[in-house]
Design a protein around this motif. Structure first.
Motif, PDB file in Angstrom:
ATOM      1  N   GLU A   1       0.826  -1.183  -0.121  1.00  0.00           N
ATOM      2  CA  GLU A   1      -0.184  -0.014  -0.077  1.00  0.00           C
ATOM      3  C   GLU A   1       0.875   1.280  -0.119  1.00  0.00           C
ATOM      4  O   GLU A   1       1.856   1.363   0.839  1.00  0.00           O
ATOM      5  CB  GLU A   1      -0.937   0.046   1.075  1.00  0.00           C
ATOM      6  N   GLY A   2       0.479   2.164  -0.771  1.00  0.00           N
ATOM      7  CA  GLY A   2       1.444   3.498  -0.882  1.00  0.00           C
ATOM      8  C   GLY A   2       1.729   3.735  -2.154  1.00  0.00           C
ATOM      9  O   GLY A   2       1.758   3.023  -3.293  1.00  0.00           O
ATOM     10  N   LEU A   3       2.478   5.029  -2.377  1.00  0.00           N
ATOM     11  CA  LEU A   3       2.931   5.760  -3.631  1.00  0.00           C
ATOM     12  C   LEU A   3       4.711   5.721  -3.200  1.00  0.00           C
ATOM     13  O   LEU A   3       4.853   6.703  -2.343  1.00  0.00           O
ATOM     14  CB  LEU A   3       2.275   6.944  -3.721  1.00  0.00           C
ATOM     15  N   TYR A   4       5.259   5.142  -3.736  1.00  0.00           N
ATOM     16  CA  TYR A   4       6.671   5.063  -3.203  1.00  0.00           C
ATOM     17  C   TYR A   4       7.731   5.572  -4.662  1.00  0.00           C
ATOM     18  O   TYR A   4       8.740   4.873  -4.924  1.00  0.00           O
ATOM     19  CB  TYR A   4       7.255   3.631  -2.904  1.00  0.00           C
ATOM     20  N   VAL A   5       7.465   6.522  -5.209  1.00  0.00           N
ATOM     21  CA  VAL A   5       8.183   7.142  -6.092  1.00  0.00           C
ATOM     22  C   VAL A   5       9.317   8.218  -5.314  1.00  0.00           C
ATOM     23  O   VAL A   5      10.259   8.040  -5.893  1.00  0.00           O
ATOM     24  CB  VAL A   5       7.212   8.056  -6.937  1.00  0.00           C
ATOM     25  N   ALA A   6       8.909   8.663  -4.347  1.00  0.00           N
ATOM     26  CA  ALA A   6       9.993   9.664  -3.893  1.00  0.00           C
ATOM     27  C   ALA A   6      10.191   9.231  -2.249  1.00  0.00           C
ATOM     28  O   ALA A   6      11.005   9.836  -1.787  1.00  0.00           O
ATOM     29  CB  ALA A   6       9.321  11.021  -4.201  1.00  0.00           C
ATOM     30  N   VAL A   7       9.164   8.592  -1.517  1.00  0.00           N
ATOM     31  CA  VAL A   7       9.174   8.248  -0.261  1.00  0.00           C
ATOM     32  C   VAL A   7       9.619   6.828  -0.233  1.00  0.00           C
ATOM     33  O   VAL A   7       9.109   5.935  -0.854  1.00  0.00           O
ATOM     34  CB  VAL A   7       8.143   8.844   0.644  1.00  0.00           C
ATOM     35  N   GLU A   8       9.933   6.417   1.064  1.00  0.00           N
ATOM     36  CA  GLU A   8      10.217   4.884   1.175  1.00  0.00           C
ATOM     37  C   GLU A   8       8.927   4.560   2.196  1.00  0.00           C
ATOM     38  O   GLU A   8       8.313   5.193   2.631  1.00  0.00           O
ATOM     39  CB  GLU A   8      11.624   4.639   2.037  1.00  0.00           C
ATOM     40  N   PRO A   9       8.804   3.188   2.166  1.00  0.00           N
ATOM     41  CA  PRO A   9       7.798   2.550   2.918  1.00  0.00           C
ATOM     42  C   PRO A   9       7.962   3.071   4.419  1.00  0.00           C
ATOM     43  O   PRO A   9       9.259   2.791   4.918  1.00  0.00           O
ATOM     44  CB  PRO A   9       7.698   0.992   2.737  1.00  0.00           C
ATOM     45  N   PRO A  10       6.945   2.951   5.395  1.00  0.00           N
ATOM     46  CA  PRO A  10       7.359   2.905   6.618  1.00  0.00           C
ATOM     47  C   PRO A  10       7.934   1.787   7.249  1.00  0.00           C
ATOM     48  O   PRO A  10       7.749   0.558   6.523  1.00  0.00           O
ATOM     49  CB  PRO A  10       6.000   3.389   7.456  1.00  0.00           C
ATOM     50  N   GLN A  11       8.473   1.850   8.369  1.00  0.00           N
ATOM     51  CA  GLN A  11       9.315   0.614   9.147  1.00  0.00           C
ATOM     52  C   GLN A  11       8.382  -0.660   9.219  1.00  0.00           C
ATOM     53  O   GLN A  11       8.823  -1.857   8.890  1.00  0.00           O
ATOM     54  CB  GLN A  11       9.787   0.761  10.101  1.00  0.00           C
ATOM     55  N   GLN A  12       7.089  -0.559   9.668  1.00  0.00           N
ATOM     56  CA  GLN A  12       6.224  -1.544  10.089  1.00  0.00           C
ATOM     57  C   GLN A  12       5.785  -2.335   8.486  1.00  0.00           C
ATOM     58  O   GLN A  12       6.065  -3.868   8.299  1.00  0.00           O
ATOM     59  CB  GLN A  12       4.854  -1.344  10.338  1.00  0.00           C
ATOM     60  N   GLN A  13       5.707  -1.546   7.385  1.00  0.00           N
ATOM     61  CA  GLN A  13       5.373  -2.304   6.128  1.00  0.00           C
ATOM     62  C   GLN A  13       6.881  -2.871   5.706  1.00  0.00           C
ATOM     63  O   GLN A  13       6.635  -3.948   4.977  1.00  0.00           O
ATOM     64  CB  GLN A  13       5.052  -0.985   5.321  1.00  0.00           C
ATOM     65  N   TRP A  14       7.888  -2.131   5.802  1.00  0.00           N
ATOM     66  CA  TRP A  14       9.197  -2.952   5.547  1.00  0.00           C
ATOM     67  C   TRP A  14       9.383  -4.141   6.178  1.00  0.00           C
ATOM     68  O   TRP A  14       9.665  -5.316   5.307  1.00  0.00           O
ATOM     69  CB  TRP A  14      10.305  -1.919   5.538  1.00  0.00           C
ATOM     70  N   ASP A  15       9.193  -4.116   7.480  1.00  0.00           N
ATOM     71  CA  ASP A  15       9.621  -5.418   8.337  1.00  0.00           C
ATOM     72  C   ASP A  15       8.533  -6.441   7.711  1.00  0.00           C
ATOM     73  O   ASP A  15       9.054  -7.761   7.596  1.00  0.00           O
ATOM     74  CB  ASP A  15       9.426  -5.175   9.571  1.00  0.00           C
ATOM     75  N   SER A  16       7.250  -6.148   7.591  1.00  0.00           N
ATOM     76  CA  SER A  16       6.272  -7.143   6.815  1.00  0.00           C
ATOM     77  C   SER A  16       6.687  -7.672   5.542  1.00  0.00           C
ATOM     78  O   SER A  16       6.552  -8.954   5.257  1.00  0.00           O
ATOM     79  CB  SER A  16       4.902  -6.779   7.108  1.00  0.00           C
ATOM     80  N   LEU A  17       7.297  -6.779   4.660  1.00  0.00           N
ATOM     81  CA  LEU A  17       7.599  -7.283   3.453  1.00  0.00           C
ATOM     82  C   LEU A  17       8.871  -8.268   3.421  1.00  0.00           C
ATOM     83  O   LEU A  17       8.859  -9.271   2.631  1.00  0.00           O
ATOM     84  CB  LEU A  17       7.997  -6.074   2.547  1.00  0.00           C
ATOM     85  N   VAL A  18       9.736  -7.942   4.379  1.00  0.00           N
ATOM     86  CA  VAL A  18      10.921  -8.705   4.305  1.00  0.00           C
ATOM     87  C   VAL A  18      10.608 -10.120   4.846  1.00  0.00           C
ATOM     88  O   VAL A  18      10.686 -11.137   4.475  1.00  0.00           O
ATOM     89  CB  VAL A  18      11.957  -8.169   5.438  1.00  0.00           C
TER      90      VAL A  18
END
Length: 199
Positions: free
Chosen positions: A133-150
């Protein structure tokens, strides 16, 4: 990739990965598919990372995640004319992992099959698609989302015996900006962190 192996005295002990917490289609009250879905009885060979290109909301609740999953399914079925959500899994900005296309979680648990998706032409029966979820053209995902993706990618790599080097972005296989420049630039780190789960 291999599950972790530790020596306990002189005995090698294989430790399976922790069970992945995934909310199923039933949990978020998905509509039934418009027609029967096709399951291919072979392991997928890669993971494709997507973004939803939607607003970067600050609502990280499960309720919002469920609303997102229903919105995606409605969009894919009613506007795109697909039989169900196109992607296999969805990852909210709050790190809530959800099954997208019906049967995807059961196929992941089996470890030897894939439900044919609709997330990338030419890849729908060989690659697991995960929408972030989100638009990641110029910003990175929040930490919770990153950890979940990993965690998701490590689990999928383990279940399907996919090397971490086979994690790609949507744009690697078709003309699109997805998953956004910022998230795409993080894919080498994602591969490295996933591979680190198996050392």
């Amino acid at each position: 990739m291999r599950r972790r192996t530790f020596l306990l005295g002189s005995v090698a002990v294989v430790v399976p990965p922790a069970e992945l917490s995934v909310r199923t289609c039933q949990d978020w009250q998905a509509r039934p598919p418009a027609q029967e879905l096709v399951t291919v009885h072979r392991r997928p060979s890669r993971i494709l990372v997507h973004h939803t290109a939607t607003e970067n909301v600050e609502d990280y609740s499960i309720g919002h995640a469920y609303d997102l999953a229903r919105w995606i399914q409605d969009l894919h079925m009613d506007r795109n004319g697909w039989v169900d959500s196109g992607q296999h899994f969805t990852n909210s900005r709050g790190g809530v992992l959800m099954e997208g296309r019906h049967g995807s979680f059961e196929a992941l648990r089996a470890g030897d099959q894939i439900v044919v998706g609709a997330h990338c032409p030419g890849q729908n029966d060989v690659a697991i698609g995960i929408e972030n979820e989100g638009l990641y053209v110029a910003v990175e995902p929040p930490q919770q989302q990153w950890d979940s993706l990993v965690a998701f990618c490590a689990h999928a790599c383990d279940r399907y015996n996919i090397p971490a080097s086979e994690i790609f972005g949507h744009r690697d296989f078709t003309v699109t900006q997805c998953p956004g420049d910022a998230l795409y630039a993080l894919l080498p780190r994602l591969r490295s962190e996933v591979a680190g789960q198996f050392r």
